[in-house]
Design an enzyme around this catalytic site. Structure first.
Site, short mmCIF file in Angstrom:
data_model
loop_
_atom_site.label_atom_id
_atom_site.label_comp_id
_atom_site.label_asym_id
_atom_site.label_seq_id
_atom_site.Cartn_x
_atom_site.Cartn_y
_atom_site.Cartn_z
N ASP A 152 14.79 22.20 30.58
CA ASP A 152 14.75 21.62 32.18
C ASP A 152 14.33 20.42 32.31
O ASP A 152 13.08 20.05 31.83
CB ASP A 152 14.13 22.79 33.14
CG ASP A 152 14.40 24.07 32.71
OD1 ASP A 152 15.68 24.55 32.33
OD2 ASP A 152 13.45 25.20 32.87
N GLU A 195 11.51 27.14 18.29
CA GLU A 195 12.36 26.67 19.26
C GLU A 195 11.74 26.88 20.56
O GLU A 195 11.42 28.23 20.63
CB GLU A 195 13.60 26.99 19.14
CG GLU A 195 14.60 26.36 19.93
CD GLU A 195 15.94 26.99 20.51
OE1 GLU A 195 16.78 26.29 20.79
OE2 GLU A 195 16.17 28.17 19.86
N GLU A 245 11.14 32.17 24.61
CA GLU A 245 12.01 32.21 25.94
C GLU A 245 11.40 32.87 27.03
O GLU A 245 11.03 34.02 26.66
CB GLU A 245 13.46 32.79 25.60
CG GLU A 245 14.33 32.99 26.85
CD GLU A 245 14.53 31.69 27.58
OE1 GLU A 245 14.89 30.57 27.18
OE2 GLU A 245 14.35 31.83 28.92
N1 SAH Z 1 18.06 26.00 24.36
C1 SAH Z 1 19.30 26.84 25.34
C2 SAH Z 1 18.82 26.97 26.81
C3 SAH Z 1 18.50 25.87 27.54
S1 SAH Z 1 18.04 25.93 29.28
C4 SAH Z 1 20.52 25.96 25.15
O1 SAH Z 1 20.43 24.87 24.89
O2 SAH Z 1 21.62 26.59 25.54
C5 SAH Z 1 16.12 26.03 29.19
C6 SAH Z 1 15.82 27.33 28.65
O3 SAH Z 1 14.33 27.12 28.66
C7 SAH Z 1 15.70 28.63 29.82
O4 SAH Z 1 16.48 29.66 29.03
C8 SAH Z 1 14.66 28.79 30.32
O5 SAH Z 1 14.37 29.99 30.69
C9 SAH Z 1 13.67 28.46 29.12
N2 SAH Z 1 12.32 27.90 29.50
C10 SAH Z 1 12.02 26.86 30.27
N3 SAH Z 1 10.70 26.85 30.39
C11 SAH Z 1 10.00 27.39 29.57
C12 SAH Z 1 8.83 27.68 29.05
N4 SAH Z 1 7.90 27.22 29.63
N5 SAH Z 1 8.44 28.66 27.97
C13 SAH Z 1 9.73 29.24 27.52
N6 SAH Z 1 11.01 29.12 28.04
C14 SAH Z 1 11.17 28.22 28.82
#
Ligand code: SAH
Length: 213
Positions: free
Chosen positions: A119, A45, A70
């Site tokens: 995002d 994930e 993360e």
């Molecule tokens: N999957 C979780 C969080 C969604 S928010 C949920 O559905 O509740 C998106 C998450 O992706 C954030 O915690 C952000 O820090 C992480 N994220 C964004 N770009 C990333 C990257 N390049 N590598 C790792 N994590 C990332």
């Protein structure tokens, strides 16, 4: 997401270094060695957030090994707590940027990839940052087994539409599409934190599963 300083976070992660992998780049090609059952499929994930999905999936599927990446330290400690509370031994976490995926995972190392509420980067000039931009798909294709699949969930219509087009332009096969996941009532769906939040506000949840040819 706001970055807060959590000085205890490093200690907490180090204390549980069997869950939060401390030298993840050294695991390239060897991730399965970290698990009790090294022959089980490996699911990844990206952007695990506070970990509700990966901890829940670990509990639901004890015959699958899971790795969650993360980027944000103050967020991944929440995921660590969830994994500890779930008392599962088939989940590992990595505090790194997924842009370095090819340095973390070898070819064909992953069986399935999850992108949950990534995002959306709605501005056109930020298209390259979306986790379904074709440069990311190039990386996913390499780390996934031949015919490997991506499951994407989001509340964001724009990101969903964009991702369907991006998968399709890449020649991927759409195996499943839902524009209202909760109305479809999938009994195996494990909701993420964002999913619960947006769904409670009455927003539909979109999901698709796409396979590389
Ligand atoms: N999957 C979780 C969080 C969604 S928010 C949920 O559905 O509740 C998106 C998450 O992706 C954030 O915690 C952000 O820090 C992480 N994220 C964004 N770009 C990333 C990257 N390049 N590598 C790792 N994590 C990332």
């Amino acid at each position: 997401m706001r970055l807060r300083n959590k000085p205890w976070a490093d200690d907490y992660m180090r204390e549980h270094d069997y869950i939060v992998v401390q030298e993840p780049f050294e695991m390239l090609g060897k991730w399965s060695e970290l698990f009790k059952n090294p022959n089980a499929p490996l699911h990844l994930e990206i952007g695990s957030g506070k970990g509700q999905f990966i901890a829940g999936m670990g509990k639901q599927h004890n015959d699958i090994n899971f790795v969650g990446i993360e980027l944000v330290k103050s967020v991944i400690v929440g995921a660590l707590k969830k994994v500890l509370d779930a008392d599962v031994d088939n989940v590992r976490l990595v505090n790194e940027d997924a842009k370095d995926l090819r340095e973390l995972f070898g070819e064909n190392e992953i069986d399935h990839l999850y992108l949950n509420f990534s995002d959306p980067w709605p501005k056109n000039r930020h298209e390259k940052r979306r986790l379904t931009y074709h440069t990311f798909l190039d990386q996913y294709k390499k780390v996934l087994v031949p015919g490997g699949e991506i499951t994407l969930k989001t509340d964001n219509k724009g990101l969903f539409e964009y991702s369907l087009i991006s998968f399709s332009q890449y020649g991927m096969i759409l195996e499943d599409v839902s524009v209202d996941l909760h109305a479809d009532e999938d009994p195996l769906n494990v909701p993420t934190e964002y999913e619960e939040k947006f769904s409670a506000k009455g927003q539909p949840i979109y999901r698709c599963r796409a396979r590389f040819k």
